[in-house]
Design an enzyme around this catalytic site. Structure first.
Site, PDB file in Angstrom:
ATOM      1  N   LYS A 120      11.511  23.985  24.819  1.00 49.68           N
ATOM      2  CA  LYS A 120      10.570  25.021  25.240  1.00 49.68           C
ATOM      3  C   LYS A 120       9.132  24.503  25.207  1.00 49.68           C
ATOM      4  CE  LYS A 120       8.111  27.669  23.058  1.00 49.68           C
ATOM      5  NZ  LYS A 120       7.459  28.554  22.069  1.00 49.68           N
ATOM      6  N   ASP A 138      11.630  31.180  25.842  1.00 49.04           N
ATOM      7  CA  ASP A 138      11.538  31.544  24.428  1.00 49.04           C
ATOM      8  C   ASP A 138      12.388  32.783  24.187  1.00 49.04           C
ATOM      9  OD1 ASP A 138      10.121  33.575  25.623  1.00 49.04           O
ATOM     10  OD2 ASP A 138       8.272  33.257  24.500  1.00 49.04           O
TER      11      ASP A 138
END
Length: 209
Positions: A120, A138
């Site tokens: 991420k 996320d």
């Protein structure tokens, strides 16, 4: 999910989120990398409070690399997982200074080789820092991908990323990331989502979670 339905969802999100931008404060890609790493299990508002002091005291990779653990920890102690993040910040800075000559790399494999940098974080740096199409996922995007039908409830973050990239045009990925993230942060929250007047209600599978 299909591309037509996905486009409808994006168009609705554009009406709700009128300023889809990153809410972390940073002035260069090194600061962005540090801020995103710090943001795991921590709000952007909290990260912005600590990075203001952090970047003032340690403005370069070399300065942060040479920092004392206790000095860094005292600044970021209010963020989640602060002890681990302190270690990773110092290691991260060392790699950026010595291996990448103070320049944050702009390719995924190099980014994820840096201590504390996961998938991420790497994708956020690519998308926000370098404007390279990427889809950082996320907890907010994962939740939205489930609720809006991009993936099923038991599917992973990686599967959410793959599905979002499949059904959203590549030139929209960066914008879409911000749209989903901010919609999840302020409207379609994990608990007590604002469902009553939501224009995405017809697409949502929240009641079936």
């Amino acid at each position: 999910m299909n591309k037509k339905l996905s486009t409808e969802i994006i168009e609705q999100l554009r009406k709700i989120i009128t300023n889809p931008v990153c809410e972390l404060d940073f002035s260069n890609n090194f600061e962005l990398l540090c801020a995103v790493m710090l943001s795991a299990q921590t709000t952007d508002k909290r990260v912005n409070l600590v990075t203001k002091e952090l970047f003032c005291k340690f403005s370069t990779p070399k300065a942060l690399m040479q920092a004392n653990y206790d000095d860094v920890y005292s600044i970021i102690s209010s963020v989640g997982l602060a002890k681990t993040k302190t270690i990773n910040l110092i290691k991260l800075a060392k790699v950026i200074h010595l291996q990448f000559h103070d320049q944050v790399p702009n390719d995924f494999e190099s980014l994820v080789s840096i201590p504390g940098v996961g998938r991420k974080t790497a994708n956020v740096v690519l998308a926000v820092g370098f404007k390279i199409p990427a889809m950082p996922v996320d907890t907010h995007l994962h939740r939205l991908a489930i609720r809006l039908g991009y993936i099923k409830k038991n599917q992973s973050v990686l599967e959410a990323e793959e599905s979002l990239k499949k059904y959203i045009p590549k030139e929209w990925w960066i914008e879409a990331h911000h749209l989903f993230l901010l919609f999840g942060r302020y409207y379609c929250k994990a608990t007590n989502p604002l469902c009553l007047n939501c224009s995405l209600k017809k697409y949502c599978k929240f009641n079936n979670e």
